[in-house]
Design an enzyme around this catalytic site. Structure first.
Site, PDB file in Angstrom:
ATOM      1  N   VAL A  28      31.673  41.699  45.342  1.00 52.08           N
ATOM      2  CA  VAL A  28      31.502  40.299  44.937  1.00 52.08           C
ATOM      3  C   VAL A  28      31.785  39.321  46.065  1.00 52.08           C
ATOM      4  CG1 VAL A  28      31.966  40.780  42.509  1.00 52.08           C
ATOM      5  CG2 VAL A  28      33.861  40.083  44.018  1.00 52.08           C
ATOM      6  N   TYR A  42      47.213  34.404  44.704  1.00 50.15           N
ATOM      7  CA  TYR A  42      46.663  34.862  43.425  1.00 50.15           C
ATOM      8  C   TYR A  42      46.791  33.762  42.372  1.00 50.15           C
ATOM      9  CZ  TYR A  42      46.188  37.800  39.210  1.00 50.15           C
ATOM     10  OH  TYR A  42      45.809  38.334  38.009  1.00 50.15           O
ATOM     11  N   LYS A  56      43.676  31.929  40.386  1.00 46.65           N
ATOM     12  CA  LYS A  56      43.525  31.967  38.934  1.00 46.65           C
ATOM     13  C   LYS A  56      43.568  30.571  38.325  1.00 46.65           C
ATOM     14  CE  LYS A  56      42.867  36.348  38.493  1.00 46.65           C
ATOM     15  NZ  LYS A  56      41.565  36.848  38.023  1.00 46.65           N
ATOM     16  N   THR A  64      47.464  48.603  33.738  1.00 45.35           N
ATOM     17  CA  THR A  64      46.244  48.845  34.511  1.00 45.35           C
ATOM     18  C   THR A  64      46.627  49.510  35.828  1.00 45.35           C
ATOM     19  OG1 THR A  64      46.352  46.724  35.671  1.00 45.35           O
ATOM     20  CG2 THR A  64      45.198  46.760  33.541  1.00 45.35           C
TER      21      THR A  64
END
Length: 267
Positions: free
Chosen positions: A64, A156, A160, A191
């Site tokens: 991406v 991060y 977000k 995860t």
């Protein structure tokens, strides 16, 4: 509950494991034809093998952060399944961590390129066909960190927060075309990404993996009153609802799947 999306086409990024893969499973069960995408070298083929019993699913690799690959993967999906009606942006990384004063431009830019600009590039490909058809659903993965930043994860957190603003802006720009854009904000879900975090914590503290999780919850996430990591399927359920006809009046909104981690009622 019938989600009303049987026969639709979905593209899910960051889909070779975790929340993306579980979202794919729920959409397949609802009769959606699903394309999974993730960067090369992952476990996409394994995910397809696991999910094939639930419905029609294909895999397309792509990075991406590279516009040429984004365009190529969308062209591939269109050729094989048709224009996606649904796009779920689950691709992301923790990125650069540590003290703000010691985090260089490279760390910031790499994190923002994947976690924010990746969504921008993918949405530019998704929206035109959705507008033309007069029906589209986009869900972008944000995070509790977007509204409750942690000092050792600021790139991060900033990315977000950008996702929340991006989604709100897109919802206003294209909601009139029945292209609805919303977010989900998970917190500390089981995860591969949080597995790595806890393995590192366990090694640093000289404790077991489970003890690392318990101490992290007590020391770093006291607002998570259920005192456990979330399950990928618990996040996927929120996503599946948002992309369904059952959520046809929800636009520009965000659902937190965070066990109460975020302290405020706002944002």
């Amino acid at each position: 509950m019938d989600l009303g999306i049987e026969g639709r086409v979905a593209l899910i990024s960051g889909a070779d494991s975790g929340m993306g893969k579980e979202t794919a499973r729920l959409l397949l069960e609802a009769g959606v034809r699903v394309a999974l995408t993730d960067k090369p070298g992952g476990s996409l083929d394994q995910a397809v093998e696991e999910l094939t019993p639930f419905g029609e699913v294909i895999a397309v690799t792509g990075d991406v952060t590279r516009l040429d690959e984004v365009r190529r993967l969308w062209a591939d999906v269109r050729e094989r399944l048709g224009d996606p009606d649904i796009y779920v942006n689950a691709a992301g990384v923790t990125g650069a961590t540590g003290d703000f004063l010691e985090t260089d431009d490279k760390g910031w830019l790499e994190t923002l390129d994947i976690d924010l600009m990746g969504a921008v590039r993918m949405c530019r490909e998704a929206i035109p066909a959705m507008r033309k058809k007069g029906w589209g659903r986009i869900v972008l993965f944000a995070s509790e960190d977007a509204v409750q930043p942690y000092v050792d994860e600021l790139p991060y957190c900033a990315a977000k927060a950008g996702i929340l603003s991006l989604a709100k802006g897109l919802s206003k720009a294209y909601g009139g075309d029945n292209v609805l854009v919303n977010t989900v904000s998970p917190a500390f879900i089981a995860t591969p990404m949080t597995d790595k975090m806890m393995e590192k914590r366990a090694e640093e503290k000289g404790v077991s993996f489970d003890e690392a999780i318990d101490s992290f919850l007590d020391e770093e996430r006291p607002g998570m009153v259920l005192k456990r990591r979330g399950k990928p399927e618990e996040v996927a359920a929120a996503v599946a609802f948002l992309v369904s006809e059952r959520a046809s009046f929800i636009n520009g909104a965000g659902i937190r799947v965070d066990s109460g981690s975020v302290a405020t009622i706002a944002g």
